[in-house]
Design an enzyme around this catalytic site. Structure first.
Site, PDB file in Angstrom:
ATOM      1  N   CYS A  25       1.595 -71.642  12.097  1.00  0.00           N
ATOM      2  CA  CYS A  25       0.280 -71.851  11.449  1.00  0.00           C
ATOM      3  C   CYS A  25       0.831 -73.689  10.759  1.00  0.00           C
ATOM      4  O   CYS A  25       1.779 -74.290  10.811  1.00  0.00           O
ATOM      5  CB  CYS A  25       1.088 -71.740   9.649  1.00  0.00           C
ATOM      6  SG  CYS A  25       0.914 -72.561   8.286  1.00  0.00           S
ATOM      7  N   CYS A  82       1.884 -74.615   7.395  1.00  0.00           N
ATOM      8  CA  CYS A  82       3.590 -74.486   6.797  1.00  0.00           C
ATOM      9  C   CYS A  82       3.251 -75.948   7.820  1.00  0.00           C
ATOM     10  O   CYS A  82       4.628 -76.581   6.918  1.00  0.00           O
ATOM     11  CB  CYS A  82       3.991 -73.425   8.061  1.00  0.00           C
ATOM     12  SG  CYS A  82       2.842 -72.014   7.399  1.00  0.00           S
TER      13      CYS A  82
END
Length: 327
Positions: free
Chosen positions: A79, A82
Site C-alpha cells: 500500500c 500507507c
C-alpha cells in the site's frame, strides 16, 4: 481475541458509560499502586509504537486501552499511501510523548481483525479507548488534520475516561516498564458513588433507577458530562423499551406526516446504530412541519445529539442540516 465492548457505530448502548466508569476506576487503581511503590516505571519511546497481531490484540490493544488511548494503523506492505501515512503516525506517537500508543496491524497477516473492524480500504486509522473502538480517518490525511484528530482523542480520553497517558523516559529500556500515570492520585469525585449507583441500576435493568440517579447528580452539578451522557442514553433506552420495532417502522412508513411516529422510529434508528438515518428522519420532519409538531421533532433531534455527543462529526453535519431546515 475478538474485540469486545466496541461500539463501532460510535453510539449508544451504554457500554461507553460503563466503560468510562471502569476505565476511571482502573486508572485510579494504577495511580494508587504507583504511589505505594514510590512511583511507577516509565516506558521507552520505542514502546509507543508497537506491531500487533491477532494473538496479541486482547492484551496489546483492548487491555492497554484502559490505561492509554491506542491508535490503530491498518496497513500493508504493498500500500503506497500507507508508506506515506505510517511514518507520520510513528513520528507523532513519539512527539505526543505517551498521550497515545500507536498499534500497527498488517492486514495481510491479520485478515480476521480487518474483517472485525469492517475495513474497506487502507490505510485506515481507528482508536480504542477503554475498550471502545471508533473510526478516525481513512487514507493518507494531511498532518494538520491528523494532529487535530489526535488532539481531540487525547482530550476526550482524559476528560471522559480519566486516561492521562504514559510517562516516557528516553533512557528506559524498551519493553521493560509498565504504564506510569503522569498525574498524582486524585481523590474520588463527589459524585462518583451516585454515578456508580446509576451504572449498577443499568446493569440490573432498572432504567428508572438509573435515570433518577443521573438526575440527582445533575440537580447539584448541571454540567456533569458523565451524568448528562448517561441520562440521555438511559432515557432513550427507556423510550424504546417494550416497543415493537416492526410496528413502529410500519407506522412511520405509512404515516410520513405523523410526527410521533417519526420520532419513535428515529429513537429505534439510533439505538440500532443508524445514526444518520435517525438524524435525517427528524430533519426531514422538521422541514415539512410547523408549530408544535416542528418543535417536537426539533427537540427530540437535540436530545439525540446529546446521546451521540457534540464532538461527533455526524452531529456537526446534522446541526448544519437542521439550521437549513429551520431557516
Amino acid at each position: 481475541m475478538q474485540p469486545r465492548n466496541m461500539s463501532m457505530s460510535g453510539v449508544v448502548d451504554l457500554a461507553a458509560v460503563k466503560a468510562a466508569q471502569e476505565a476511571k476506576a482502573k486508572a485510579e487503581q494504577a495511580r494508587a499502586e504507583a504511589a505505594r511503590q514510590g512511583g511507577g516505571g516509565a516506558v521507552s519511546p520505542a514502546d509507543l509504537v508497537i506491531d500487533v497481531d491477532e494473538a496479541g490484540f486482547e492484551s496489546d490493544v483492548l487491555q492497554r486501552s484502559t490505561e492509554v488511548p491506542v491508535v490503530i494503523d491498518f496497513w500493508a506492505e504493498w500500500c503506497q499511501p500507507c508508506k506515506q501515512l505510517s511514518p507520520v503516525l510513528e513520528r507523532l506517537a513519539v512527539e505526543y510523548n505517551g498521550r497515545f500508543v500507536l498499534a500497527k496491524i498488517d492486514v495481510d497477516a491479520n485478515q480476521m481483525l480487518m474483517q472485525q473492524f469492517g475495513i474497506q480500504g487502507i490505510p485506515a486509522v481507528f482508536a480504542v479507548v477503554a475498550g471502545q473502538a471508533l473510526p478516525l480517518f481513512q487514507g493518507a490525511a494531511p498532518e494538520q488534520q491528523i494532529r487535530a484528530t489526535l488532539d481531540q482523542l487525547v482530550q476526550v480520553a482524559e476528560q471522559r475516561f480519566g486516561l492521562t497517558g504514559l510517562t516516557v523516559d528516553p533512557d528506559a529500556e524498551p519493553g521493560g516498564a509498565q504504564q506510569a500515570p503522569q498525574a498524582p492520585q486524585a481523590p474520588a469525585g463527589p459524585y462518583d458513588a451516585a454515578l456508580e449507583a446509576a451504572v449498577e441500576a443499568l446493569d440490573a435493568g432498572d432504567l428508572g433507577g438509573a435515570i433518577q440517579a443521573y438526575k440527582n447528580v445533575l440537580s447539584d452539578d448541571p454540567g456533569n458530562t458523565e451524568a448528562k451522557l448517561g441520562l440521555s442514553q438511559a432515557e432513550l433506552l427507556q423510550r424504546v423499551q417494550g416497543a415493537d420495532p416492526q410496528q413502529v417502522r410500519k407506522e412511520a412508513a405509512e404515516k410520513p406526516g405523523d410526527v410521533a411516529a417519526q420520532i419513535a422510529a428515529a429513537d429505534l434508528d439510533l439505538v440500532g446504530g443508524h445514526v444518520e438515518d435517525a438524524f435525517g428522519r427528524l430533519i426531514e420532519t422538521v422541514r415539512r412541519t410547523a408549530g408544535d409538531d416542528r418543535d417536537a421533532a426539533r427537540l427530540r433531534l437535540l436530545e439525540l445529539f446529546e446521546v451521540v455527543g457534540a464532538d461527533d462529526p455526524r452531529v456537526t453535519a446534522a446541526r448544519r442540516a437542521l439550521a437549513r431546515a429551520l431557516f
